[in-house]
Motif scaffolding. Structure first.
Motif, PDB file in Angstrom:
ATOM      1  N   ASP A   5       0.818  -1.217   0.000  1.00  0.00           N
ATOM      2  CA  ASP A   5       0.000   0.000   0.000  1.00  0.00           C
ATOM      3  C   ASP A   5       0.848   1.262   0.000  1.00  0.00           C
ATOM      4  OD1 ASP A   5       0.717  -0.937   2.635  1.00  0.00           O
ATOM      5  OD2 ASP A   5      -0.540   0.650   3.463  1.00  0.00           O
ATOM      6  N   ASN A  12     -11.525  -0.413  -6.759  1.00  0.00           N
ATOM      7  CA  ASN A  12     -10.220   0.218  -6.567  1.00  0.00           C
ATOM      8  C   ASN A  12      -9.458   0.275  -7.884  1.00  0.00           C
ATOM      9  OD1 ASN A  12     -10.512   0.586  -3.759  1.00  0.00           O
ATOM     10  ND2 ASN A  12      -9.821  -1.503  -3.353  1.00  0.00           N
ATOM     11  N   SER A  51     -15.346   6.549  -4.461  1.00  0.00           N
ATOM     12  CA  SER A  51     -14.428   5.867  -5.369  1.00  0.00           C
ATOM     13  C   SER A  51     -14.589   6.365  -6.800  1.00  0.00           C
ATOM     14  CB  SER A  51     -14.649   4.353  -5.301  1.00  0.00           C
ATOM     15  OG  SER A  51     -13.721   3.667  -6.118  1.00  0.00           O
ATOM     16  N   GLU A  56      -7.770  -2.362   5.398  1.00  0.00           N
ATOM     17  CA  GLU A  56      -8.748  -2.069   4.356  1.00  0.00           C
ATOM     18  C   GLU A  56      -9.797  -3.184   4.358  1.00  0.00           C
ATOM     19  OE1 GLU A  56     -10.661  -2.764   0.782  1.00  0.00           O
ATOM     20  OE2 GLU A  56      -8.888  -3.959   1.245  1.00  0.00           O
ATOM     21  N   TYR A  61     -10.643  -6.162   1.114  1.00  0.00           N
ATOM     22  CA  TYR A  61      -9.659  -7.187   0.808  1.00  0.00           C
ATOM     23  C   TYR A  61      -8.794  -7.556   2.018  1.00  0.00           C
ATOM     24  CZ  TYR A  61     -10.623  -6.429  -4.177  1.00  0.00           C
ATOM     25  OH  TYR A  61     -11.232  -6.343  -5.397  1.00  0.00           O
ATOM     26  N   VAL A 119      -0.354  -6.347   2.045  1.00  0.00           N
ATOM     27  CA  VAL A 119      -1.324  -5.257   2.165  1.00  0.00           C
ATOM     28  C   VAL A 119      -1.445  -4.653   0.781  1.00  0.00           C
ATOM     29  CG1 VAL A 119      -1.914  -3.107   3.341  1.00  0.00           C
ATOM     30  CG2 VAL A 119      -0.632  -4.873   4.557  1.00  0.00           C
ATOM     31  N   GLY A 158      -3.729  -2.656  -0.553  1.00  0.00           N
ATOM     32  CA  GLY A 158      -4.244  -1.315  -0.728  1.00  0.00           C
ATOM     33  C   GLY A 158      -5.031  -0.884   0.468  1.00  0.00           C
TER      34      GLY A 158
END
Length: 293
Positions: free
Chosen positions: A33, A71, A104, A261, A264, A291, A293
């Motif tokens: 991330d 995303n 988003s 997050e 996920y 990780v 995101g």
């Protein structure tokens, strides 16, 4: 994308997790991330070679697909803005066209992405020749990046993730949406000493076994590395949650000051902790959790 400032290899940060330490398991977070603030994690790795291929072929527009909270759409829009490429996002759900954009999609639009909402039935046939021809009639010439960014180029782009973890973990855990990250990650690990463990975030994610095998076949000529899937931790389906997941994520954030997050990463971490409690990992096992995101 390599010309855009970024952070690779991404950091590997060991965590003190009492529940895991009690069974002799060590956990570290592979902080993908932190690769780039706008194109984090697996999105950077999956888009890098796709964008390079598009530019090499003379394209100036990327067209891709995603749901309302994708995303991938947001990351593709950011990549386009950073690199001077136009972007088009085909969004699943025609009914969304008359609603205010969620954060988003609003971010993707702010980065210049043209959003085109289609019915769910039309979305299911999005890669058929007639559907693509209709999109070309509307938007002109473009380079297609598949939903989630997962194709052979994406898998090859994620090989570096596995290579960065060689000698640093015994098991590498990653959340799975379309399978591209797992396909490349597993190919980059040392098959004699490491394995990848994927956690589908979609209900009924067993289809990803075939998808990961297909992606590896297209990218590398056949199955690569040691990998497996555990589909028990979707917590109701994509972008859904349940009380167990919310309690776990809240406790994890309180311990480490890092909120996982929810779509996920939290599901993947819940899976790792559950498997450890079930005795799935031998004492001394080093786990790296990606990780994304």
């Amino acid at each position: 994308m390599d010309a855009v400032p970024h952070r690779l290899p991404s950091p590997l940060e060991e965590l003190a997790e009492p529940a895991l330490e009690r069974v002799g398991v060590r956990l570290a977070l592979k902080r993908d991330d932190l690769i780039h603030p706008r194109i984090p994690g697996n999105k950077w790795r999956k888009l890098r070679l796709n964008v390079a291929e598009a530019v090499a072929a003379g394209h100036d527009t990327l067209l891709t697909f995603g749901g309302a909270y994708s995303n991938h759409l947001r990351a593709t829009a950011a990549a386009g803005r950073l690199l001077g490429l136009a972007t088009v996002g085909v969004v699943r759900g025609e009914e969304l066209a008359d609603r205010p954009l969620n954060p988003s999609l609003a971010r993707a639009a702010a980065d210049g992405m043209r959003l085109w909402f289609v019915s769910r039935s039309a979305y299911r046939v999005k890669h058929e020749p007639r559907a693509l021809e209709e999109l070309r009639e509307r938007f002109g010439r473009f380079f297609v990046v598949p939903e989630g960014g997962s194709n052979a180029a994406a898998a090859r782009g994620c090989v570096a993730l596995g290579r960065e973890l060689r000698g640093r973990a015994d098991v590498v855990a990653v959340a799975c949406g379309t399978g591209g990250t797992l396909a490349g990650l597993a190919a980059g690990l040392d098959p004699s000493a490491q394995r990848a463990l994927g956690f589908p975030v979609l209900k009924g994610g067993g289809f990803l076994n075939g998808e990961v095998e297909r992606l590896q076949r297209e990218a590398f000529g056949g199955r690569r590395g040691r990998w497996e899937l555990d589909g028990r931790f979707h917590c109701g389906g994509y972008a859904r949650s349940d009380e167990r997941l919310r309690e776990f994520a809240g406790a994890f954030a309180a311990r480490h000051g890092l909120a996982p997050e929810p779509v996920y990463v939290a599901k993947m971490l819940l899976g790792v902790h559950t498997l450890a409690a079930e005795g799935a990992f031998a004492p001394g096992t080093r786990i790296a959790a990606v990780v994304t995101g």
